[in-house]
Design an enzyme around this catalytic site. Structure first.
Site, short mmCIF file in Angstrom:
data_model
loop_
_atom_site.label_atom_id
_atom_site.label_comp_id
_atom_site.label_asym_id
_atom_site.label_seq_id
_atom_site.Cartn_x
_atom_site.Cartn_y
_atom_site.Cartn_z
N ASP A 199 -6.62 -3.60 -15.78
CA ASP A 199 -6.28 -2.48 -14.90
C ASP A 199 -7.52 -1.61 -14.73
O ASP A 199 -8.49 -1.73 -15.49
CB ASP A 199 -5.14 -1.65 -15.49
CG ASP A 199 -4.75 -0.47 -14.59
OD1 ASP A 199 -4.79 -0.63 -13.35
OD2 ASP A 199 -4.42 0.61 -15.12
N SER A 200 -7.44 -0.73 -13.76
CA SER A 200 -8.53 0.22 -13.54
C SER A 200 -8.44 1.36 -14.55
O SER A 200 -8.31 2.52 -14.20
CB SER A 200 -8.44 0.79 -12.12
OG SER A 200 -7.19 1.44 -11.93
N TYR A 245 -9.17 2.56 -8.60
CA TYR A 245 -9.50 1.58 -7.55
C TYR A 245 -9.04 2.06 -6.18
O TYR A 245 -9.51 1.60 -5.15
CB TYR A 245 -8.82 0.24 -7.84
CG TYR A 245 -9.36 -0.54 -9.02
CD1 TYR A 245 -10.52 -0.15 -9.70
CD2 TYR A 245 -8.70 -1.67 -9.46
CE1 TYR A 245 -11.00 -0.88 -10.77
CE2 TYR A 245 -9.17 -2.41 -10.53
CZ TYR A 245 -10.32 -2.02 -11.19
OH TYR A 245 -10.79 -2.74 -12.26
N GLY A 246 -8.08 2.98 -6.17
CA GLY A 246 -7.41 3.36 -4.93
C GLY A 246 -8.28 3.96 -3.86
O GLY A 246 -7.92 3.96 -2.69
N CYS A 251 -2.21 -3.49 -12.00
CA CYS A 251 -2.69 -2.44 -11.11
C CYS A 251 -2.13 -2.73 -9.72
O CYS A 251 -2.35 -3.82 -9.19
CB CYS A 251 -4.22 -2.42 -11.09
SG CYS A 251 -4.94 -1.33 -9.84
N ASN A 252 -1.41 -1.76 -9.17
CA ASN A 252 -0.83 -1.95 -7.84
C ASN A 252 -1.90 -2.16 -6.78
O ASN A 252 -1.79 -3.04 -5.93
CB ASN A 252 0.03 -0.73 -7.46
CG ASN A 252 1.31 -0.65 -8.24
OD1 ASN A 252 2.34 -1.16 -7.83
ND2 ASN A 252 1.25 -0.01 -9.40
N THR A 253 -2.96 -1.35 -6.82
CA THR A 253 -4.01 -1.45 -5.81
C THR A 253 -4.72 -2.79 -5.90
O THR A 253 -5.01 -3.43 -4.87
CB THR A 253 -5.03 -0.31 -5.98
OG1 THR A 253 -4.35 0.94 -5.86
CG2 THR A 253 -6.12 -0.38 -4.94
N GLU A 259 -6.73 9.43 -17.56
CA GLU A 259 -7.85 8.76 -18.22
C GLU A 259 -8.52 9.68 -19.25
O GLU A 259 -9.04 9.22 -20.27
CB GLU A 259 -8.89 8.31 -17.19
CG GLU A 259 -8.48 7.12 -16.35
CD GLU A 259 -8.53 5.81 -17.12
OE1 GLU A 259 -9.45 5.63 -17.94
OE2 GLU A 259 -7.61 4.98 -16.93
N CYS A 281 1.81 3.19 -9.32
CA CYS A 281 0.54 3.08 -10.05
C CYS A 281 0.90 2.92 -11.52
O CYS A 281 1.75 3.65 -12.03
CB CYS A 281 -0.33 4.32 -9.84
SG CYS A 281 -1.83 4.37 -10.87
N HIS A 327 -0.59 3.77 -14.09
CA HIS A 327 -0.87 4.97 -14.91
C HIS A 327 0.34 5.91 -14.94
O HIS A 327 0.54 6.63 -15.93
CB HIS A 327 -2.06 5.75 -14.32
CG HIS A 327 -3.41 5.20 -14.64
ND1 HIS A 327 -3.89 4.04 -14.08
CD2 HIS A 327 -4.40 5.66 -15.46
CE1 HIS A 327 -5.11 3.81 -14.53
NE2 HIS A 327 -5.45 4.77 -15.37
#
Length: 261
Positions: A10-11, A42-43, A73-75, A151, A183, A185
């Site tokens: 994931d990001s 990433y979005g 990660c959705n994006t 983060e 997302c 997160h």
């Protein structure tokens, strides 16, 4: 191959919300988690940038023996999953916002989705939304600024409270009864979100469904680990690991390292 790990990337640290569901559902599986915090989120990147990052992340996990990769990660899923599947010869599990169950269950005919710009602008999201949510109101909201706060372990900060109030209050005035978290997160924000929207709005995220699908694909490919001992988990981040360690502190048999990639 059966003892090889499940790879997850994931990001950043958010995908651990998905990773935890996998660990709980498949306790005998070994895992490798890659937290690409350096490139989070990433979005706000271009589609090609996202694809290039995902190819690099997948290769790292495959070089470490991953038998399957979960793109947590959705994006990344909405922009790169087809390229990943065409490039590498192992199964890939993606995630996308759970618009379908929300659209089928809503009573008010209004659902909210909190996601990144990269997810909301993707072709896959629009295809899913147009297919299942054509006759309902979908209130889209970019969660700008939420990922960096998570983060940096600032979930309980005043900045987070201000942003969530700003993003969620307009949805409530439109009488949503389902809120889709787009997302990986954002599940870490559920307690804070509930303080704002109350208990009469159902929150949906993708973690349980992704873990279930991972088990299904491993079973179909005869890749489930047949050793009935608790799995070992290696997590690596290309940034400070403090937040990562904090979010997964209840999981045993883990090794967390900061690695440059």
């Amino acid at each position: 191959m059966k003892e090889n790990p499940i790879g997850v990337f994931d990001s950043g640290v958010g995908g651990t919300s998905i990773w935890k569901e996998i660990v709980h559902r498949l306790p005998y599986e070994n895992t490798i988690y890659l937290a690409d915090s350096k490139n989070a989120p990433y979005g706000n990147k271009s589609k090609q940038e996202i694809i290039d990052i995902c190819l690099k992340n997948a290769k790292i996990l495959i070089d470490k023996g991953a038998k399957i990769i979960v793109v947590a990660c959705n994006t990344a899923t909405t922009n790169a999953i087809d390229v990943l599947r065409a490039t590498f010869n192992i199964p890939f599990i993606g995630i996308e916002p759970a618009i379908k169950p929300a659209a089928l269950a809503t009573q008010t005919k209004a659902v909210g989705i909190l996601a990144t710009k990269g997810t909301l602008s993707s072709d896959l999201f629009h295809k899913t939304a147009s297919e299942f949510a054509a006759n309902i109101s979908v209130i889209e909201q970019e969660g700008t600024g939420l990922v960096p706060l998570i983060e940096n372990n600032l979930i309980d900060s005043l900045e987070m409270e201000i942003l969530l109030q700003k993003y969620l209050k307009p949805m409530m005035t439109q009488h949503i009864d389902y809120l889709v978290l787009g997302c990986s997160h954002y599940p870490y924000l559920i307690p804070k979100i509930k303080e704002i929207i109350g208990n009469h709005v159902t929150i949906i995220d993708s973690g349980f469904a992704v873990a279930k699908q991972t088990e299904k694909i491993l079973s179909e490919k005869e890749l489930l680990n047949s050793n009935h001992k608790n799995g070992e988990h290696y997590l690596m981040s290309n940034s400070n690991t403090n937040t990562l360690k904090h979010l997964i502190k209840e999981i045993n048999h883990i090794n967390v390292q900061q690695v440059d990639f």
